[in-house]
Scaffold this active site. Structure first.
Site, PDB file in Angstrom:
ATOM      1  N   GLU A  32      39.708  36.344 -10.682  1.00 54.72           N
ATOM      2  CA  GLU A  32      38.491  36.191 -11.243  1.00 54.72           C
ATOM      3  C   GLU A  32      37.621  37.288 -11.216  1.00 54.72           C
ATOM      4  O   GLU A  32      36.899  37.351 -10.072  1.00 54.72           O
ATOM      5  CB  GLU A  32      37.946  35.063 -10.771  1.00 54.72           C
ATOM      6  CG  GLU A  32      36.562  34.642 -11.323  1.00 54.72           C
ATOM      7  CD  GLU A  32      35.851  33.580 -10.242  1.00 54.72           C
ATOM      8  OE1 GLU A  32      34.537  33.407 -10.296  1.00 54.72           O
ATOM      9  OE2 GLU A  32      36.439  32.635  -9.910  1.00 54.72           O
ATOM     10  N   ARG A  36      29.308  40.490 -12.509  1.00 50.88           N
ATOM     11  CA  ARG A  36      28.084  41.082 -11.831  1.00 50.88           C
ATOM     12  C   ARG A  36      27.874  42.497 -11.753  1.00 50.88           C
ATOM     13  O   ARG A  36      26.972  43.070 -11.318  1.00 50.88           O
ATOM     14  CB  ARG A  36      28.206  40.601 -10.290  1.00 50.88           C
ATOM     15  CG  ARG A  36      28.217  39.198 -10.076  1.00 50.88           C
ATOM     16  CD  ARG A  36      28.432  39.062  -8.506  1.00 50.88           C
ATOM     17  NE  ARG A  36      29.240  37.853  -8.156  1.00 50.88           N
ATOM     18  CZ  ARG A  36      29.849  37.648  -7.031  1.00 50.88           C
ATOM     19  NH1 ARG A  36      29.639  38.229  -6.023  1.00 50.88           N
ATOM     20  NH2 ARG A  36      30.394  36.700  -6.943  1.00 50.88           N
ATOM     21  N   THR A  60      31.281  34.484 -12.823  1.00 54.76           N
ATOM     22  CA  THR A  60      29.733  34.651 -12.834  1.00 54.76           C
ATOM     23  C   THR A  60      29.372  34.591 -14.157  1.00 54.76           C
ATOM     24  O   THR A  60      28.339  35.738 -14.476  1.00 54.76           O
ATOM     25  CB  THR A  60      29.498  35.944 -11.909  1.00 54.76           C
ATOM     26  OG1 THR A  60      30.138  36.019 -10.783  1.00 54.76           O
ATOM     27  CG2 THR A  60      27.972  35.697 -11.537  1.00 54.76           C
ATOM     28  N   LYS A 120      34.033  24.225 -10.583  1.00 52.64           N
ATOM     29  CA  LYS A 120      33.819  24.767  -9.456  1.00 52.64           C
ATOM     30  C   LYS A 120      32.935  24.178  -8.572  1.00 52.64           C
ATOM     31  O   LYS A 120      31.890  23.804  -8.985  1.00 52.64           O
ATOM     32  CB  LYS A 120      33.362  26.196  -9.785  1.00 52.64           C
ATOM     33  CG  LYS A 120      33.102  27.050  -8.711  1.00 52.64           C
ATOM     34  CD  LYS A 120      32.499  28.722  -9.095  1.00 52.64           C
ATOM     35  CE  LYS A 120      32.185  29.432  -8.128  1.00 52.64           C
ATOM     36  NZ  LYS A 120      32.146  31.035  -8.710  1.00 52.64           N
TER      37      LYS A 120
END
Length: 185
Positions: A32, A36, A60, A120
């Site tokens: 993953e 960012r 993210t 999640k």
């Protein structure tokens, strides 16, 4: 879905090979790559092209534009720290799994309304860990969880033993894999 989802932060494109090779050498065929950093989309595209046997996702992801960019780069799944209706819609339109961060009954109900049954649970350690997941599983038996944040070698087996765990997410997989690779050199 892989049982382990390493959260990978690529600061410079050149790190991609080293990290993904270390993960593969450690038996992990998933990454993953977080959105960012400035090179996230480029790293996802590189990984998708050069590691076709790995499942490469984007993490993210907090809005529809990032989601579209991740999918255009070749991401095969999307993960968010929270629940974004617009990201869910883009994923649904593109038939790509979306794993939003959900830690409250309200967020889980919203995910279910969007047709999402795997979420999640982040940050797992802050929101009650395995004890909270077991409590949330009672009213939501159809939901599977990906705990991330605060899961490590000290407690991973407890999480994996719970049948509502779809996978474990964490950056510690990257550190372990890199350390193992460096020790072998």
């Amino acid at each position: 879905m892989e049982k382990f989802i390493p959260v990978v932060v690529i600061k410079e494109l050149g790190e991609t090979d080293k990290i993904l090779t270390a993960l593969k050498n450690n038996g992990i065929n998933c990454a993953e790559i977080t959105f960012r950093t400035a090179c996230a989309a480029e790293a996802i595209a590189y990984a998708a092209k050069n590691y076709p046997d790995m499942e490469i996702g984007a993490g993210t992801v907090i809005n529809a534009d990032q989601c579209r960019a991740a999918l255009a780069a070749g991401a095969t799944f999307i993960v968010s720290p929270g629940l974004s209706v617009s990201v869910a819609q883009v994923c649904k339109e593109n038939n790509v799994p979306y794993y939003p961060g959900c830690v409250t009954p309200t967020e889980i109900m919203q995910a279910l309304d969007l047709g999402i049954t795997t979420v999640k649970f982040f940050p797992a350690n802050v929101y009650g860990g395995l004890k909270a997941l077991k409590a949330l599983s009672a009213p939501f038996p159809q939901v599977k969880f990906i705990p991330t944040g605060g899961v490590d070698r000290g407690n991973i087996d407890e999480f994996l033993a719970f049948d509502k765990i779809a996978a474990i997410g964490g950056s510690f997989f990257v550190k372990e894999s890199l350390d193992k690779m460096e020790a072998q050199q």
